[in-house]
Enzyme design. Structure first.
Site, PDB file in Angstrom:
ATOM      1  N   GLU A   1       0.825  -1.214   0.000  1.00  0.00           N
ATOM      2  CA  GLU A   1       0.000   0.000   0.000  1.00  0.00           C
ATOM      3  C   GLU A   1       0.857   1.260   0.000  1.00  0.00           C
ATOM      4  O   GLU A   1       0.347   2.350   0.274  1.00  0.00           O
ATOM      5  CB  GLU A   1      -0.930   0.019   1.224  1.00  0.00           C
ATOM      6  CG  GLU A   1      -1.916  -1.132   1.311  1.00  0.00           C
ATOM      7  CD  GLU A   1      -3.201  -0.903   0.519  1.00  0.00           C
ATOM      8  OE1 GLU A   1      -3.312   0.153  -0.135  1.00  0.00           O
ATOM      9  OE2 GLU A   1      -4.072  -1.777   0.557  1.00  0.00           O
TER      10      GLU A   1
ATOM     11  N   HIS B   1      -3.312   1.588   8.601  1.00  0.00           N
ATOM     12  CA  HIS B   1      -4.409   0.811   8.022  1.00  0.00           C
ATOM     13  C   HIS B   1      -4.486  -0.504   8.791  1.00  0.00           C
ATOM     14  O   HIS B   1      -3.475  -1.187   8.978  1.00  0.00           O
ATOM     15  CB  HIS B   1      -4.172   0.549   6.536  1.00  0.00           C
ATOM     16  CG  HIS B   1      -5.047  -0.541   6.000  1.00  0.00           C
ATOM     17  ND1 HIS B   1      -6.422  -0.465   6.053  1.00  0.00           N
ATOM     18  CD2 HIS B   1      -4.753  -1.740   5.443  1.00  0.00           C
ATOM     19  CE1 HIS B   1      -6.918  -1.581   5.545  1.00  0.00           C
ATOM     20  NE2 HIS B   1      -5.932  -2.375   5.170  1.00  0.00           N
TER      21      HIS B   1
ATOM     22  N   HIS C   1      -7.572  -3.812  10.311  1.00  0.00           N
ATOM     23  CA  HIS C   1      -8.846  -4.501  10.060  1.00  0.00           C
ATOM     24  C   HIS C   1      -9.604  -4.701  11.385  1.00  0.00           C
ATOM     25  O   HIS C   1      -9.708  -5.835  11.870  1.00  0.00           O
ATOM     26  CB  HIS C   1      -8.587  -5.873   9.410  1.00  0.00           C
ATOM     27  CG  HIS C   1      -7.802  -5.837   8.128  1.00  0.00           C
ATOM     28  ND1 HIS C   1      -7.109  -6.920   7.636  1.00  0.00           N
ATOM     29  CD2 HIS C   1      -7.607  -4.836   7.225  1.00  0.00           C
ATOM     30  CE1 HIS C   1      -6.516  -6.600   6.487  1.00  0.00           C
ATOM     31  NE2 HIS C   1      -6.801  -5.335   6.222  1.00  0.00           N
TER      32      HIS C   1
ATOM     33  N   HIS D   1     -13.593  -3.977   4.402  1.00  0.00           N
ATOM     34  CA  HIS D   1     -12.132  -4.188   4.399  1.00  0.00           C
ATOM     35  C   HIS D   1     -11.483  -3.747   5.712  1.00  0.00           C
ATOM     36  O   HIS D   1     -10.939  -4.574   6.425  1.00  0.00           O
ATOM     37  CB  HIS D   1     -11.522  -3.461   3.192  1.00  0.00           C
ATOM     38  CG  HIS D   1     -10.038  -3.618   3.094  1.00  0.00           C
ATOM     39  ND1 HIS D   1      -9.320  -3.271   1.976  1.00  0.00           N
ATOM     40  CD2 HIS D   1      -9.111  -4.056   3.980  1.00  0.00           C
ATOM     41  CE1 HIS D   1      -8.031  -3.521   2.168  1.00  0.00           C
ATOM     42  NE2 HIS D   1      -7.883  -3.986   3.387  1.00  0.00           N
TER      43      HIS D   1
END
Ligand code: 2HA
Ligand code: ZN
Length: 269
Positions: free
Chosen positions: A119, A142, A144, A214
């Site tokens: 990413e 980022h 989850h 996501h």
């Protein structure tokens, strides 16, 4: 082997914060396998000796030209690396990169040639945006988070500010510590430019965005603060779910209580 962190306490502290947060992400079950990524703009901690350090990787295209990042340095989680490993050995599972003067390539400078996260283009595009806005935010995370991702499977929570208002109303601290709420990004392919562009657009209004089905992407002054914003939102999601599991829809704080909070804590909106 010597580390770039030796005798550089400020830089070491930034990397140690990443390691600490990586451990939390794993413990919370938010970082299965190689899930999630973290990048931190560490340019303020870079000295002349580091600036003169040779690259230990080939010069690699970012895939984007990011004019604000000329000469910037980032700590990046490595691609395919696990947060649980990074927590113990941040310089084996991540690396420090330098953006080259053409603003379109990077090279790894320390400690090992660990290739940065898949990413990377989206993280760097976000850092480029933050600098262009004059922001003092240096970290992007980022991950989850289970309950927030679960909520993103329900259409009503994907409407603008529905999830924000629900989560804020679960416990007063949520609005206090995540005052800009949760931006929503409709499903897009992981690692795609479309996802990066949509995220940057939402970061104009929110510090934390929810990627449908996501995960979340958050920015803040440092990695700990970015983690905290995600954590308070997910805590609210857990309270909501706990109430639903007890068989009732939680009342939530009412409008008057929310208004009182907003004034008392001097919050936006
Ligand atoms: O890097 O979570 O979305 C692993 C991911 C990509
Ligand atoms: Zn992900």
């Amino acid at each position: 082997m010597s580390s770039i962190l030796e005798n550089r306490p400020a830089l070491r502290e930034e990397v140690e914060k990443v390691a600490e947060v990586a451990g939390y992400l794993w413990q919370k079950g938010w970082a299965e396998r190689n899930g999630g990524n973290i990048t931190v703009n560490i340019t303020e901690h870079i000295d002349d000796e580091i600036r003169n350090m040779p690259a230990i990787s080939p010069v690699t295209p970012i895939g984007l030209t990011l004019p604000e990042l000329k000469g910037c340095y980032f700590y990046c989680k490595g691609t395919n690396m696990r947060m649980r490993d990074l927590a113990r050995r941040p310089m084996d599972n991540g690396s420090i990169i330098r953006i080259t003067d053409d603003c379109a390539h990077y090279e790894i400078i320390a400690d090992k040639p660990v290739k940065p996260t898949s990413e990377l283009p989206s993280h760097l595009a976000v850092h480029n945006y933050l600098i262009s806005k004059g922001s003092d935010y240096k970290a992007s995370v980022h991950t989850h988070p289970i309950e927030l991702v679960a909520m993103s499977h329900c259409k009503k929570f994907l409407e603008k500010d529905v999830a924000t208002n629900l989560l804020w109303s679960m416990i007063p601290e949520t609005k206090a510590f995540c005052p800009r709420g949760l931006g929503i990004i409709p499903y897009k392919l992981p690692s795609s430019n479309e996802l990066a562009e949509a995220t940057i657009k939402e970061l104009g209004d929110y510090d934390v965005t929810l990627w449908e089905k996501h995960g979340v992407f958050a920015v803040e002054k440092d990695v700990m603060a970015a983690f905290d914003q995600i954590d308070v939102l997910n805590k609210s999601a857990l309270i909501y779910i706990a109430a639903k599991n007890m068989g009732f829809e939680p009342d939530g704080m009412n409008n008057e209580q929310m208004r009182e909070m907003t004034v008392a804590f001097n919050l936006p909106k």
